[in-house]
Design a protein around this motif. Structure first.
Motif, short mmCIF file in Angstrom:
data_model
loop_
_atom_site.label_atom_id
_atom_site.label_comp_id
_atom_site.label_asym_id
_atom_site.label_seq_id
_atom_site.Cartn_x
_atom_site.Cartn_y
_atom_site.Cartn_z
N ILE A 131 -10.89 -8.01 0.68
CA ILE A 131 -11.31 -7.04 1.69
C ILE A 131 -10.87 -7.57 3.05
N ARG A 189 -2.10 0.04 -4.86
CA ARG A 189 -2.39 -1.17 -4.09
C ARG A 189 -1.89 -2.38 -4.87
N ASP A 245 -8.17 -1.39 1.45
CA ASP A 245 -8.39 -2.35 0.37
C ASP A 245 -9.17 -1.80 -0.82
N ARG A 289 0.86 -1.19 0.00
CA ARG A 289 0.00 0.00 0.00
C ARG A 289 0.89 1.23 0.00
N PHE A 310 -9.51 -7.51 -5.87
CA PHE A 310 -8.91 -7.15 -4.59
C PHE A 310 -9.68 -7.79 -3.43
N THR A 332 -11.50 -3.24 5.49
CA THR A 332 -12.13 -2.07 4.87
C THR A 332 -13.64 -2.11 5.04
N TYR A 354 -1.22 -6.71 -4.32
CA TYR A 354 -1.43 -7.89 -3.48
C TYR A 354 -0.69 -9.10 -4.07
#
Length: 343
Positions: free
Chosen positions: A90, A26, A113, A1, A88, A93, A28
């Motif tokens: 969660i 962002r 997120d 992030r 994405f 968030t 991941y």
């Protein structure tokens, strides 16, 4: 992030102009994709442009001698690009509770997120009354609304909600009053002009004197859509009252109390009463508490939950050691403005 921002701050006595440019990223690395056929290493970069500007005007009031009235309009413009975030996860968030302050932000979600997409113009107006003799702001009121230039597409779920297609937000307003040296009054409300109804409202009266003398009275209401479970409809509105107080009986003895009541489901959410003794060497506290420990996985109304009871004891030898820190946190969380005495 990663979140980066650069801002150019121009301020004058009569106003300010503050453009800001942000870049949010962002990335991941997931063991498995969120959905079948999805990306297990999703990444996006979103540029965001913001213009925040306002002016400050004041004049001596003609209807109230000895006071200055201010007039403070504010304009807040946001452009945040829309990027697909369906791959994405969660983790932490949720949706941000809407109020007057949230009108002037580029974020629609708490946590990291999701990156909000929006093209919006927010307009707010604040006015206040200032005591010319003391410089104290006695009354401050604000009202504002967001105007959306396009639909939003980023959400916490897979479907597009009604709110994401709105042309404007509900109106948000707040009022603060300073009544003497120790009394404060607060009120806020959100009014939905599309549905012609009050979405949320709260009001409170607070007294905070010397030596932890505290009195808090508050009421809040949140209008929510009914819950439907197995074809049965449940009232999901939130309507609560809250009373809390702390009062020193003498130099050594203090009393604390709270009563938080769920008006919607006609039951007590939390109530406690406690006594505390303190001298030069020790601090001893005893508290009786009755409460509902809310289960976040519970989807039915509060009357489906069981009530817990407990007696809490705190003992501290000043400057050395003690036990019972949980009781301190219960009192601090339950009584707004309460400060735990220093050891």
């Amino acid at each position: 992030r990663l979140d980066y921002a650069v801002s150019w701050d121009n301020s004058w006595e009569w106003g300010y102009f503050r453009p800001t440019f942000k870049v949010k990223n962002r990335t991941y690395d997931l063991d498995d994709p969120i959905s079948k056929g999805g990306d297990d290493s999703p990444s996006i970069t979103v540029p965001i442009g913001i213009i925040d500007t306002g002016i400050y005007l004041d004049r001596a009031t003609t209807w109230l001698e000895g006071y200055t009235q201010t007039f403070e309009p504010r304009l807040y413009i946001v452009y945040a690009a829309d990027e697909d975030q369906s791959d994405f996860p969660i983790f932490d968030t949720g949706s941000i509770t809407f109020d007057y302050d949230k009108i002037f932000t580029d974020k629609q979600f708490s946590g990291g997120d999701r990156i909000s997409d929006t093209k919006q113009v927010s307009i707010g107006l604040t006015t206040s009354l200032i005591d010319e003799e003391t410089g104290i702001e006695r009354i401050r009121g604000s009202i504002g609304q967001i105007h959306y230039l396009d639909d939003r597409s980023v959400s916490l779920g897979s479907s597009v909600t009604k709110a994401m297609k709105r042309d404007d937000s509900p109106y948000a307003a707040e009022l603060q009053m300073r009544l003497g040296n120790n009394w404060r009054a607060f009120a806020e409300a959100q009014y939905d002009s599309d549905d012609s109804e009050l979405d949320r409202a709260s009001t409170s009266l607070k007294y905070h004197g010397k030596d932890n003398r505290i009195l808090n009275l508050s009421y809040r209401f949140n209008n929510k859509d009914p819950l439907i479970r197995s074809g049965k409809e449940y009232d999901d509105d939130i309507e609560q009252s809250d009373f809390s107080a702390a009062f020193p009986v003498s130099r050594s003895w203090d009393l604390v109390a709270r009563h938080n009541y769920d008006i919607t489901n006609t039951r007590t959410l939390e109530t406690f009463i406690g006594v505390q003794y303190e001298n030069c060497c020790v601090r001893i506290s005893l508290l009786g508490r009755k409460f509902i420990d809310r289960d976040d996985l519970e989807t039915l109304p509060m009357d489906e939950l069981e009530e817990d009871k407990g007696i809490f004891l705190s003992f501290q030898i000043k400057g050395i050691a003690g036990f019972g820190s949980k009781m301190d946190s219960i009192v601090q969380d339950g009584i707004s403005g309460y400060e735990i005495p220093n050891n």
